[in-house]
Design a protein around this motif. Sequence first.
Motif, mmCIF file in Angstrom:
data_model
loop_
_atom_site.group_PDB
_atom_site.id
_atom_site.type_symbol
_atom_site.label_atom_id
_atom_site.label_comp_id
_atom_site.label_asym_id
_atom_site.label_seq_id
_atom_site.Cartn_x
_atom_site.Cartn_y
_atom_site.Cartn_z
ATOM 1 N N TYR A 33 0.820 -1.212 0.000
ATOM 2 C CA TYR A 33 0.000 0.000 0.000
ATOM 3 C C TYR A 33 0.859 1.270 0.000
ATOM 4 N N ARG A 34 2.136 1.139 0.377
ATOM 5 C CA ARG A 34 3.015 2.304 0.375
ATOM 6 C C ARG A 34 4.136 2.111 -0.632
ATOM 7 N N HIS A 35 4.371 3.142 -1.434
ATOM 8 C CA HIS A 35 5.472 3.160 -2.392
ATOM 9 C C HIS A 35 6.192 4.491 -2.229
ATOM 10 N N LEU A 69 3.949 6.045 9.280
ATOM 11 C CA LEU A 69 3.403 5.919 7.931
ATOM 12 C C LEU A 69 3.436 4.465 7.456
ATOM 13 N N ASP A 70 4.431 3.704 7.864
ATOM 14 C CA ASP A 70 4.479 2.285 7.488
ATOM 15 C C ASP A 70 3.352 1.496 8.149
ATOM 16 N N SER A 71 2.846 1.970 9.273
ATOM 17 C CA SER A 71 1.767 1.245 9.962
ATOM 18 C C SER A 71 0.476 1.248 9.148
ATOM 19 N N TYR A 72 0.356 2.165 8.169
ATOM 20 C CA TYR A 72 -0.834 2.151 7.310
ATOM 21 C C TYR A 72 -0.941 0.816 6.577
ATOM 22 N N HIS A 73 0.114 0.395 5.895
ATOM 23 C CA HIS A 73 0.091 -0.901 5.210
ATOM 24 C C HIS A 73 -0.058 -2.036 6.214
ATOM 25 N N ALA A 74 0.693 -1.984 7.316
ATOM 26 C CA ALA A 74 0.675 -3.074 8.292
ATOM 27 C C ALA A 74 -0.724 -3.297 8.854
ATOM 28 N N GLU A 75 -1.489 -2.219 9.041
ATOM 29 C CA GLU A 75 -2.819 -2.341 9.639
ATOM 30 C C GLU A 75 -3.908 -2.592 8.608
#
Length: 485
Positions: free
Chosen positions: A268-270, A318-324
């Motif tokens: 989800y993050r690039h 910001l990485d927690s967006y993909h993780a969650e």
Amino acid sequence: MDTDVLIAGAGPTGLTVANELRLAGAAAVVVDKLPRGSDLSKAGGVQSRTQEAFDQRGLLEPLLATGEHPAGLAHFGGIHLPLTRDRHRFPWRSIPQVVVERFLEEHLAGQGIHVRRDHELTGLEQDTDGVTASFADGTAIRARYLVAADGGRSTVRSLLRAGFPGQAGTSTVIAADLRLGGAEQTMIHRWNDEGDWAHLFPLGTDPQGRPLLRLAMGGPGRARPRDVPITEDEIRDGLRAVFGLEVQLLELRYARRITNAARQAAQYRHGRVFLAGDAAHVHLPLGAQGMNTGIQDALNLGWKLGAAVRGHAADGLLDSYHAERHPVGAAVLRNVQAQSLLMDWEGTRAPEVTATRELFTALAQLPQVQYQLDDMLSGMGIRYALPGVEGQPLAGLPAPDLDLDLDPGPARVNELLRSGRGLLLDPAGVFAKVAGLWSGRVDRVVGGTEPMLVRPDGYVGWAGGADSTGDGLEAAFGRWFGEPR
């Protein structure tokens, strides 16, 4: 920089991100390639968790005031779940996506944020400081971050060459908004012996007060390429095959062909670009889970981007967006695929499919099964796997909307979250010192039954028992709200 965050796509996901950034004090520009907003209803309802989130922003009451939006009955693959009707403060409601889009766009316009339409994004470059998006008219916009909320055929995702693995569509069915004579204004799922099927559920009323229905319809030999126009005769023929002369087509508002494709972005993050909504996941439109999951993506991402823009995001926020959110999207794809099997989407009438549905229908009579399915479909059962709070029963769950007896008057937890800041419930009044270090980002109230730290998106980031001494609280403050001031 022309803006802090550029948002590609003015659907419910993109508009929700813009509103979250506004609350966080970050500047946002929303662009869309369409010259005007869509008139298509698309998703047909708003789930309980999404309504709760709108309530936490003061948006639910004015949204419900836009028209007649009846409460509906949850279903799984067309199997009714009647015991779930009154489980949540906000039941599932028939609010078409087009209504949600118009409402959010008007709300943002009232706050000075206007969608820039006829902006077709054609190029994308990013570096260590920001993102530059170029458009078909030769203009460009420079932003610190970019959110791709531009749909299942996302241009941004294509420009990133981001992996979008999953199942390609194997067949098409018809989705249509219409008025029918002789049809009950309730959810109906029915087959005939040849495998033709139809699924109906109410969409509320049109401006003249006449009831509208959403129809999904398919069966053997009825699949057509997506670009083949749908005629009224095709609709009538399908209805006749399933209902005989029970119902009559009075008006066809719109119709389109949809596929059973199921795909999810691998990441989800690039870098400084984030995928959200249908740009991150596509599946059959069952239970309006696509729109609701996209809005929840936006709520999870928006405040985190706001913190990054304001300079107080902790490492990894910001990485927690993909993780969650990636596990949530994957779970939605799984339940939709299970529902499509139970609904016999391709009209096979295979004995094993029929036997599976009969068994599942019997199991679904059990209250605990209905509750489990309702938690999954409504979003109320989402639990993020948060670090450092293992063993805390409430951590990672949506915060309970407690009624609090406060000075100068009573309030609900949802009402206290309308600022877009975090919230600390401190029943014994013992955490004033630690909370004071983050007072610009978190509101503290002396109330509740047990202490808990609630993130701006309404999820519990830390919870202690009634006799808690605050173990782990300061670390949770730092994790979600950055370094103390």
